[in-house]
Design a protein around this motif. Structure first.
Motif, PDB file in Angstrom:
ATOM      1  N   PRO A  66      28.066  49.730  40.954  1.00 57.60           N
ATOM      2  CA  PRO A  66      29.379  49.369  40.402  1.00 57.60           C
ATOM      3  C   PRO A  66      29.451  47.936  39.888  1.00 57.60           C
ATOM      4  O   PRO A  66      30.197  47.662  38.932  1.00 57.60           O
ATOM      5  N   PHE A  67      28.708  47.012  40.494  1.00 55.63           N
ATOM      6  CA  PHE A  67      28.751  45.627  40.048  1.00 55.63           C
ATOM      7  C   PHE A  67      28.160  45.488  38.645  1.00 55.63           C
ATOM      8  O   PHE A  67      28.742  44.870  37.761  1.00 55.63           O
ATOM      9  N   TYR A  68      26.996  46.087  38.441  1.00 56.78           N
ATOM     10  CA  TYR A  68      26.377  46.057  37.126  1.00 56.78           C
ATOM     11  C   TYR A  68      27.245  46.786  36.107  1.00 56.78           C
ATOM     12  O   TYR A  68      27.410  46.338  34.966  1.00 56.78           O
ATOM     13  N   TYR A  69      27.775  47.926  36.508  1.00 55.63           N
ATOM     14  CA  TYR A  69      28.590  48.736  35.608  1.00 55.63           C
ATOM     15  C   TYR A  69      29.889  48.005  35.250  1.00 55.63           C
ATOM     16  O   TYR A  69      30.346  48.058  34.097  1.00 55.63           O
ATOM     17  N   GLY A  70      30.469  47.316  36.235  1.00 53.21           N
ATOM     18  CA  GLY A  70      31.681  46.562  35.974  1.00 53.21           C
ATOM     19  C   GLY A  70      31.465  45.449  34.972  1.00 53.21           C
ATOM     20  O   GLY A  70      32.331  45.156  34.143  1.00 53.21           O
ATOM     21  N   VAL A  71      30.291  44.827  35.029  1.00 51.52           N
ATOM     22  CA  VAL A  71      29.944  43.803  34.044  1.00 51.52           C
ATOM     23  C   VAL A  71      29.749  44.449  32.676  1.00 51.52           C
ATOM     24  O   VAL A  71      30.302  44.001  31.663  1.00 51.52           O
ATOM     25  N   GLU A  72      28.968  45.530  32.636  1.00 45.12           N
ATOM     26  CA  GLU A  72      28.665  46.204  31.374  1.00 45.12           C
ATOM     27  C   GLU A  72      29.928  46.713  30.686  1.00 45.12           C
ATOM     28  O   GLU A  72      30.057  46.639  29.453  1.00 45.12           O
ATOM     29  N   GLU A  73      30.860  47.220  31.465  1.00 44.09           N
ATOM     30  CA  GLU A  73      32.090  47.795  30.913  1.00 44.09           C
ATOM     31  C   GLU A  73      33.178  46.755  30.658  1.00 44.09           C
ATOM     32  O   GLU A  73      34.271  47.096  30.194  1.00 44.09           O
ATOM     33  N   GLY A  74      32.913  45.503  30.954  1.00 40.81           N
ATOM     34  CA  GLY A  74      33.891  44.452  30.703  1.00 40.81           C
ATOM     35  C   GLY A  74      35.031  44.383  31.704  1.00 40.81           C
ATOM     36  O   GLY A  74      36.062  43.747  31.448  1.00 40.81           O
ATOM     37  N   ILE A  75      34.858  45.007  32.868  1.00 40.69           N
ATOM     38  CA  ILE A  75      35.928  45.022  33.862  1.00 40.69           C
ATOM     39  C   ILE A  75      36.141  43.634  34.457  1.00 40.69           C
ATOM     40  O   ILE A  75      37.285  43.166  34.594  1.00 40.69           O
ATOM     41  N   PHE A  76      35.063  42.956  34.784  1.00 37.95           N
ATOM     42  CA  PHE A  76      35.212  41.610  35.335  1.00 37.95           C
ATOM     43  C   PHE A  76      35.789  40.666  34.279  1.00 37.95           C
ATOM     44  O   PHE A  76      36.650  39.842  34.577  1.00 37.95           O
ATOM     45  N   GLU A  77      35.333  40.820  33.050  1.00 33.12           N
ATOM     46  CA  GLU A  77      35.852  39.985  31.963  1.00 33.12           C
ATOM     47  C   GLU A  77      37.354  40.201  31.799  1.00 33.12           C
ATOM     48  O   GLU A  77      38.115  39.255  31.593  1.00 33.12           O
ATOM     49  N   LYS A  78      37.785  41.451  31.891  1.00 33.01           N
ATOM     50  CA  LYS A  78      39.208  41.770  31.770  1.00 33.01           C
ATOM     51  C   LYS A  78      40.040  41.046  32.819  1.00 33.01           C
ATOM     52  O   LYS A  78      41.191  40.669  32.585  1.00 33.01           O
ATOM     53  N   HIS A  79      39.433  40.837  33.978  1.00 35.14           N
ATOM     54  CA  HIS A  79      40.130  40.156  35.072  1.00 35.14           C
ATOM     55  C   HIS A  79      39.876  38.645  35.072  1.00 35.14           C
ATOM     56  O   HIS A  79      40.178  37.969  36.056  1.00 35.14           O
ATOM     57  N   GLY A  80      39.302  38.152  33.975  1.00 33.20           N
ATOM     58  CA  GLY A  80      39.117  36.708  33.843  1.00 33.20           C
ATOM     59  C   GLY A  80      37.971  36.156  34.664  1.00 33.20           C
ATOM     60  O   GLY A  80      38.016  35.006  35.102  1.00 33.20           O
ATOM     61  N   ILE A  81      36.931  36.972  34.853  1.00 27.43           N
ATOM     62  CA  ILE A  81      35.809  36.578  35.709  1.00 27.43           C
ATOM     63  C   ILE A  81      34.502  36.659  34.924  1.00 27.43           C
ATOM     64  O   ILE A  81      34.181  37.684  34.322  1.00 27.43           O
ATOM     65  N   GLU A 105      42.168  37.363  44.437  1.00 24.36           N
ATOM     66  CA  GLU A 105      42.898  38.609  44.213  1.00 24.36           C
ATOM     67  C   GLU A 105      42.342  39.338  42.992  1.00 24.36           C
ATOM     68  O   GLU A 105      42.159  40.564  43.010  1.00 24.36           O
ATOM     69  N   ARG A 106      42.030  38.594  41.946  1.00 22.19           N
ATOM     70  CA  ARG A 106      41.467  39.202  40.740  1.00 22.19           C
ATOM     71  C   ARG A 106      40.065  39.741  41.000  1.00 22.19           C
ATOM     72  O   ARG A 106      39.677  40.790  40.473  1.00 22.19           O
ATOM     73  N   MET A 107      39.282  39.024  41.793  1.00 24.79           N
ATOM     74  CA  MET A 107      37.935  39.484  42.109  1.00 24.79           C
ATOM     75  C   MET A 107      37.984  40.805  42.877  1.00 24.79           C
ATOM     76  O   MET A 107      37.251  41.756  42.567  1.00 24.79           O
ATOM     77  N   MET A 108      38.839  40.874  43.868  1.00 27.64           N
ATOM     78  CA  MET A 108      38.951  42.107  44.646  1.00 27.64           C
ATOM     79  C   MET A 108      39.418  43.264  43.759  1.00 27.64           C
ATOM     80  O   MET A 108      38.910  44.387  43.856  1.00 27.64           O
ATOM     81  N   ALA A 109      40.349  42.973  42.861  1.00 28.17           N
ATOM     82  CA  ALA A 109      40.824  44.003  41.940  1.00 28.17           C
ATOM     83  C   ALA A 109      39.708  44.479  41.020  1.00 28.17           C
ATOM     84  O   ALA A 109      39.549  45.675  40.765  1.00 28.17           O
ATOM     85  N   ALA A 110      38.898  43.535  40.528  1.00 28.91           N
ATOM     86  CA  ALA A 110      37.806  43.889  39.623  1.00 28.91           C
ATOM     87  C   ALA A 110      36.734  44.706  40.330  1.00 28.91           C
ATOM     88  O   ALA A 110      36.186  45.660  39.759  1.00 28.91           O
ATOM     89  N   VAL A 111      36.422  44.349  41.563  1.00 27.42           N
ATOM     90  CA  VAL A 111      35.429  45.109  42.333  1.00 27.42           C
ATOM     91  C   VAL A 111      35.917  46.539  42.556  1.00 27.42           C
ATOM     92  O   VAL A 111      35.182  47.508  42.348  1.00 27.42           O
ATOM     93  N   SER A 112      37.173  46.689  42.953  1.00 27.36           N
ATOM     94  CA  SER A 112      37.712  48.024  43.213  1.00 27.36           C
ATOM     95  C   SER A 112      37.733  48.873  41.945  1.00 27.36           C
ATOM     96  O   SER A 112      37.374  50.053  41.962  1.00 27.36           O
TER      97      SER A 112
END
Length: 340
Positions: free
Chosen positions: A55-70, A244-251
């Motif tokens: 999920p961590f790699y996928y979250g980066v690839e899909e722009g999820i962390f970026e969306k949360h400002g990370i 809070e944003r990090m936890m949201a992005a991980v989930s």
């Protein structure tokens, strides 16, 4: 000055940096950093990257962390204890660590808190080959099992045996490190090993070409929290919005990886030389999905914890002797960052 995440716009076109050495994602919150861009964040894993970390790699690839400002950089770990200590000393912003190691280190004075546990069913298990003749806990009597002294699966092994009516002396334990355990099992020097079934099991099956089976602690009624997101008390005090944003992005990343396991596994391909083969990564991630909830949290977002599960974890680990000065859950867990 950081703005509230409820008043910020979605993050712009900041790139995501992923270290070659490891893994990071959830949530419904969307926010950029204080300047409208992404903020640099480091995450240290519990170990070298394997399927659980998809999920961590996928979250980066899909722009999820970026969306949360990370802007996430992920680092490999070398055991949960080292990850907990690195987070506590401010060497990384966040850690991904096994809850027993978190609790034990907090009791020793390491100032960290869990933001939420994701692997809520322990992956601890006795792992054996299908052709070993071992199909139940009772079959372990007189057998030799490889263990790693001091880790949570080994510390709670006596309770697992007791649940089946066996004494600890009924099973011979050979103390080895992680690599040594797998080598000893594949060479036939031990009858099985204790460890995380969703990690070591698929790896052994791939390398040996033999089918594995598992005597899972949770099936015997011995359950406790496993891996989750942590940060130091100081970091949380200074960066509550970012946490809070990090936890949201991980989930959110976990949710996305659950929805498309194949794509999540593929996102790890070529990212680190330690990453297993793709078929192993996919099996590891699919096995991880089974561990993400208890009965109390079924249907809730990944990383949402139940107070009763925390109490049960503390009780189990205290009775096993892993905790010397156990406290209430809020000694170890800050519920302020739970996914909304």
């Amino acid at each position: 000055m950081k703005l509230s995440r409820r008043t910020m716009l979605a993050a712009g076109a900041a790139s995501i940096a992923v270290a070659l050495s490891a893994c990071g994602g959830n949530g419904n919150a969307t926010s950029a950093g204080a300047d409208g861009g992404s903020e640099d964040v480091t995450l240290m894993l519990n170990w070298y990257p394997y399927g659980e970390h998809a999920p961590f790699y996928y979250g980066v690839e899909e722009g999820i962390f970026e969306k949360h400002g990370i802007d996430l950089t992920i680092k490999a770990g070398q055991g949960s204890t080292k990850t907990v200590q690195a987070a506590g000393q401010g060497q990384v912003d966040f850690g991904w660590a096994d809850t027993p190691a978190v609790l034990a280190n907090v009791d020793k004075g390491v100032a960290v808190k869990s933001l939420g546990v994701f692997l809520q069913t322990t992956p601890s298990a006795v792992q054996v080959f299908v052709d070993s003749g071992i199909s139940s806990t009772e079959d372990l009597k007189g057998k030799t099992i490889a263990v790693s002294a001091g880790d949570a699966p080994t510390t709670t092994f006596p309770a697992f045996l007791e649940a089946a009516g066996l004494a600890e002396s009924d099973v011979k334990q050979q103390n080895l490190d992680a690599a040594g355990k797998m080598a000893a099992m594949m060479s036939g020097k031990v009858d099985g090993l204790i460890g995380f079934a969703h990690d070591q099991g698929p790896t052994i099956a791939s390398k040996s070409g033999k089918e594995m089976t598992y005597l899972r602690y949770a099936d015997a009624g011995i359950n406790f929290y496993s891996n989750g997101l942590i940060a130091s008390n100081d970091y949380l005090a200074e960066n509550p919005d970012l946490a809070e944003r990090m936890m949201a992005a991980v989930s959110e990343s976990f949710e996305s990886a659950i929805a498309d396991p194949e794509a999540a596994a593929k996102s790890m391909e070529g990212k680190d030389p330690q990453i297993p083969a793709q078929d192993v990564v996919l099996t590891q991630w699919n096995e991880t999905i089974k561990l993400l909830h208890t009965d109390a949290t079924e249907g809730k977002k990944p990383g949402v914890n139940d107070p009763a599960d925390w109490e049960a974890t503390i009780k189990t680990l205290s009775e096993a002797g892993l905790l010397k000065s156990a406290g209430d859950a809020d000694k170890y867990f800050d519920s302020a960052y739970q996914p909304k």
